[in-house]
Design a protein around this motif. Structure first.
Motif, PDB file in Angstrom:
ATOM      1  N   ASP A  95       1.213  -0.765  -0.430  1.00  0.00           N
ATOM      2  CA  ASP A  95      -0.086  -0.034   0.217  1.00  0.00           C
ATOM      3  C   ASP A  95       0.814   1.529  -0.377  1.00  0.00           C
ATOM      4  N   ARG A  99       0.664   4.332  -2.730  1.00  0.00           N
ATOM      5  CA  ARG A  99       0.535   6.051  -2.561  1.00  0.00           C
ATOM      6  C   ARG A  99       1.992   6.694  -3.112  1.00  0.00           C
ATOM      7  N   ASP A 102       1.850   7.190  -6.609  1.00  0.00           N
ATOM      8  CA  ASP A 102       0.635   7.905  -6.852  1.00  0.00           C
ATOM      9  C   ASP A 102       0.805   9.792  -7.062  1.00  0.00           C
ATOM     10  N   ASP A 185      -4.014  18.668  -5.091  1.00  0.00           N
ATOM     11  CA  ASP A 185      -4.503  17.154  -5.238  1.00  0.00           C
ATOM     12  C   ASP A 185      -2.951  16.116  -4.479  1.00  0.00           C
ATOM     13  N   ALA A 188      -3.051  15.992  -0.917  1.00  0.00           N
ATOM     14  CA  ALA A 188      -3.900  14.923  -0.504  1.00  0.00           C
ATOM     15  C   ALA A 188      -3.122  13.747  -0.719  1.00  0.00           C
ATOM     16  N   GLY A 189      -2.823  13.657  -1.960  1.00  0.00           N
ATOM     17  CA  GLY A 189      -1.127  12.744  -2.151  1.00  0.00           C
ATOM     18  C   GLY A 189      -0.236  12.176  -0.893  1.00  0.00           C
ATOM     19  N   ALA A 191      -0.795  12.839   2.274  1.00  0.00           N
ATOM     20  CA  ALA A 191      -1.261  12.574   3.296  1.00  0.00           C
ATOM     21  C   ALA A 191      -1.935  10.969   3.371  1.00  0.00           C
ATOM     22  N   ASN A 192      -2.662  10.665   1.778  1.00  0.00           N
ATOM     23  CA  ASN A 192      -2.371   9.706   1.859  1.00  0.00           C
ATOM     24  C   ASN A 192      -0.872   8.542   1.794  1.00  0.00           C
ATOM     25  N   LEU A 193      -0.177   8.859   1.350  1.00  0.00           N
ATOM     26  CA  LEU A 193       1.011   8.313   2.128  1.00  0.00           C
ATOM     27  C   LEU A 193       1.596   8.435   3.319  1.00  0.00           C
ATOM     28  N   ALA A 195      -0.847   8.351   5.323  1.00  0.00           N
ATOM     29  CA  ALA A 195      -0.994   7.432   6.780  1.00  0.00           C
ATOM     30  C   ALA A 195      -1.026   5.765   6.060  1.00  0.00           C
ATOM     31  N   ALA A 196      -0.748   5.626   5.009  1.00  0.00           N
ATOM     32  CA  ALA A 196       0.092   4.459   4.164  1.00  0.00           C
ATOM     33  C   ALA A 196       1.410   3.974   5.547  1.00  0.00           C
TER      34      ALA A 196
END
Length: 334
Positions: A95, A99, A102, A185, A188-189, A191-193, A195-196
């Motif tokens: 994951d 991320r 992305d 964007d 947000a990318g 932040a998603n990284l 979290a992973a």
């Protein structure tokens, strides 16, 4: 008659001795010695134990030690089946990689081929618009001469307008490609990284927690579980007796409280080695009196107050065992 007198005298003597014994509480308990000699206190080696268990649940596959064995801090004691935790770590790593890809895509923006494709689309739409304009001009000229119906002119005008709209859309699409990814964007990318990565750290922590290690030096008192058992986070696998530091619990009477303070050097003597005292120091003096009422009314009652001491032995050895009674000698200059 003489026998009764003798009995009465003996009773009076016993009562006097008992009264003297009772009212001389500090001397009776050995908290204070008469004269200017050193202060002698009595206490016990504190019993300090730790119940060791896993922070995660799972099936117990290995118990390495038996009761009575000595352990050092960080030594591996037991293991759980870690296959489920390894799978979780692998999934979390995948994951994180997705991320990261992305985010890299958002930061890099569109490829050169995508921009070239957008420019070609704009050129195509411009050619369509020019052709639609020529067709509209011809239809308008024929309509003025009466050689074409009004509907043909209307259709030519609509084709011209649609060609203009398609060109505008292609230009906007090309502008978006040239501008690149939006800052929102990319945020947000990121932040998603993050979290992973946090999920991966949690999975790795759970994998590490599948191995039970000694929290401190000590001796195994109890082996509670056996391989094959299903362990919950609250289950106990071993009971460990801590060997360092060694603390002595003693009490001092209120009149002698001023003779002890944190950092004061004292001697600790055991019954088995009376000629080889241990060097120690006072580490803690309780601010609260014990074994007496909370509200003290008279000076007589205040003399019965005692305060708990924690005494730390500097260089303990295996001869100092938990729960052992000891004698603490406080020097007069203290």
């Amino acid at each position: 008659m003489r026998t009764r007198i003798r009995i009465a005298v003996l009773v009076l003597i016993a009562a006097a001795v008992a009264a003297a014994w009772w009212f001389d509480l500090p001397g009776r308990l050995g908290w204070r010695e008469a004269g200017d000699g050193p202060l002698t206190l009595y206490g016990n080696v504190d019993i300090r134990q730790a119940e060791l268990g896993f922070r995660v649940s799972g099936r117990l596959v290995e118990m390495k030690l038996e009761e009575g064995e000595a352990v050092t801090e960080g030594q591996v004691l037991a293991r759980l089946d870690d296959r489920p935790f390894q799978d979780s770590v692998a999934a979390a790593r995948a994951d994180v990689a997705a991320r990261q890809a992305d985010l890299d895509k958002l930061i890099a923006g569109p490829r050169a081929a995508e921009i070239a494709q957008g420019r070609a689309t704009v050129a195509e739409r411009e050619a369509d618009l020019e052709n639609a304009k020529l067709a509209f001009a011809r239809a308008q000229e024929l309509r003025q001469k009466g050689n074409t119906p009004q509907s043909a002119l209307d259709q030519a005008q609509a084709d011209r307008d649609m060609a203009q709209a398609r060109l505008d859309s292609a230009c906007q699409a090309l502008a978006l490609l040239l501008e690149g990814s939006r800052a929102e964007d990319i945020a947000a990318g990121r932040a998603n990284l993050a979290a992973a990565q946090a999920d991966l750290a949690t999975a790795e922590t759970s994998l590490a927690d599948a191995t039970l290690k000694a929290s401190a030096d000590g001796i195994i008192l109890s082996r509670v579980a056996e391989p094959g058992a299903i362990m919950a986070p609250s289950s106990v696998a071993y009971v460990l007796s801590l060997t360092r530091p060694v603390w002595i619990r003693a009490y001092v009477a209120e009149p002698d409280l001023g003779r002890v303070h944190p950092g004061l050097e004292v001697e600790v003597v055991t019954d088995t080695r009376p000629d080889r005292p241990y060097r120690a120091r006072v580490g803690f003096v309780s601010p609260v009196a014990e074994f007496t009422p909370k509200t003290v009314q008279t000076p007589e009652l205040r003399t019965d107050l005692v305060y708990r001491l924690r005494i730390i032995v500097d260089e303990p050895d295996p001869a100092l065992r938990q729960g052992m009674p000891v004698t603490v000698r406080v020097p007069r200059e203290g």
